[in-house]
Scaffold this motif. Structure first.
Motif, mmCIF file in Angstrom:
data_model
loop_
_atom_site.group_PDB
_atom_site.id
_atom_site.type_symbol
_atom_site.label_atom_id
_atom_site.label_comp_id
_atom_site.label_asym_id
_atom_site.label_seq_id
_atom_site.Cartn_x
_atom_site.Cartn_y
_atom_site.Cartn_z
ATOM 1 N N GLY A 2 42.820 15.936 -3.723
ATOM 2 C CA GLY A 2 41.358 16.042 -3.661
ATOM 3 C C GLY A 2 40.741 15.875 -1.992
ATOM 4 O O GLY A 2 39.849 16.807 -1.708
ATOM 5 N N ASP B 253 41.371 19.248 -0.628
ATOM 6 C CA ASP B 253 40.360 20.338 -1.168
ATOM 7 C C ASP B 253 39.002 20.152 -0.552
ATOM 8 O O ASP B 253 38.332 21.025 -0.410
ATOM 9 C CB ASP B 253 40.404 20.477 -2.533
ATOM 10 C CG ASP B 253 41.711 20.736 -3.181
ATOM 11 O OD1 ASP B 253 42.367 21.512 -2.549
ATOM 12 O OD2 ASP B 253 42.104 20.418 -4.522
ATOM 13 N N LYS B 254 38.611 19.055 -0.442
ATOM 14 C CA LYS B 254 37.159 18.734 -0.193
ATOM 15 C C LYS B 254 37.131 18.589 1.435
ATOM 16 O O LYS B 254 35.707 18.719 1.816
ATOM 17 C CB LYS B 254 36.792 17.270 -1.052
ATOM 18 C CG LYS B 254 36.690 17.466 -2.083
ATOM 19 C CD LYS B 254 36.323 16.123 -2.948
ATOM 20 C CE LYS B 254 36.518 16.343 -4.301
ATOM 21 N NZ LYS B 254 36.229 14.835 -5.030
ATOM 22 N N SER B 255 38.106 18.354 2.242
ATOM 23 C CA SER B 255 37.778 18.336 3.747
ATOM 24 C C SER B 255 37.345 19.521 4.366
ATOM 25 O O SER B 255 37.337 20.649 3.587
ATOM 26 C CB SER B 255 39.126 17.848 4.247
ATOM 27 O OG SER B 255 40.118 18.947 4.082
ATOM 28 N N GLU B 256 36.630 19.631 5.237
ATOM 29 C CA GLU B 256 35.967 20.557 6.044
ATOM 30 C C GLU B 256 37.009 21.546 6.391
ATOM 31 O O GLU B 256 38.034 21.359 7.094
ATOM 32 C CB GLU B 256 35.124 20.054 7.195
ATOM 33 C CG GLU B 256 34.334 21.093 7.749
ATOM 34 C CD GLU B 256 33.652 20.503 8.895
ATOM 35 O OE1 GLU B 256 33.078 21.342 9.747
ATOM 36 O OE2 GLU B 256 33.651 19.168 9.193
ATOM 37 N N TYR C 293 39.297 12.957 6.488
ATOM 38 C CA TYR C 293 38.521 12.866 4.975
ATOM 39 C C TYR C 293 39.729 12.121 4.121
ATOM 40 O O TYR C 293 39.032 11.139 3.503
ATOM 41 C CB TYR C 293 38.438 14.285 4.473
ATOM 42 C CG TYR C 293 37.545 14.148 3.091
ATOM 43 C CD1 TYR C 293 36.239 14.555 3.177
ATOM 44 C CD2 TYR C 293 38.166 14.095 1.925
ATOM 45 C CE1 TYR C 293 35.332 14.431 2.260
ATOM 46 C CE2 TYR C 293 37.378 14.129 0.887
ATOM 47 C CZ TYR C 293 36.152 14.320 0.880
ATOM 48 O OH TYR C 293 35.345 14.229 -0.013
ATOM 49 N N SER D 24 38.841 8.691 2.273
ATOM 50 C CA SER D 24 38.419 8.651 0.744
ATOM 51 C C SER D 24 39.533 7.778 0.036
ATOM 52 O O SER D 24 39.111 6.859 -0.726
ATOM 53 C CB SER D 24 38.511 10.073 -0.053
ATOM 54 O OG SER D 24 39.921 10.528 0.382
#
Length: 120
Positions: free
Chosen positions: A67, A70-73, A88, A92
């Motif tokens: 996740g 996927d969510k990192s910049e 990230y 997290s």
């Protein structure tokens, strides 16, 4: 006909060799992400030695870490993308695990996390 087939096979083999080199180079570029992931996972596993309640499965960690990827910049430059994933994902994991720790163990977790990251 056999000569033509032989030439085609040689061309495809040379293309395959070049493709393998590119894949290996890309994989090596992302090795720091894998190293950080392993450092964080084994830190979490070691926290179960502090208190058995702190057990985390590999699947649970992978969902969290994937996740983070996927969510990192996103960045065009690979080095910046790698740094964004590492930052990230580390944060997290810190937030997620920190939520489940007793107050008396949070400082120890942060210290261990910093030391293990620095040692790598």
């Amino acid at each position: 006909d056999a000569k033509k087939a032989s030439t085609e096979i040689k061309e495809k083999l040379s293309i395959a060799v070049e493709t393998r080199k590119r894949i290996n180079a890309a994989r090596e570029e992302y090795r720091p992400v894998a190293i950080r992931g392993s450092v964080l996972y084994f830190l979490i596993v070691e926290m179960s030695l502090v208190n058995p309640m702190y057990q985390t499965s590999l699947n649970q960690f992978l969902v969290l870490y994937d996740g983070g990827i996927d969510k990192s910049e996103r960045h065009q430059l690979t080095s910046k993308r790698i740094q964004a994933i590492i930052e990230y994902s580390s944060f997290s994991v810190f937030q997620y695990i920190g939520r489940g720790l007793f107050e008396e163990h949070k400082l120890m977790f942060v210290l261990l996390m910093a030391c293990k990251i620095e040692m790598r």
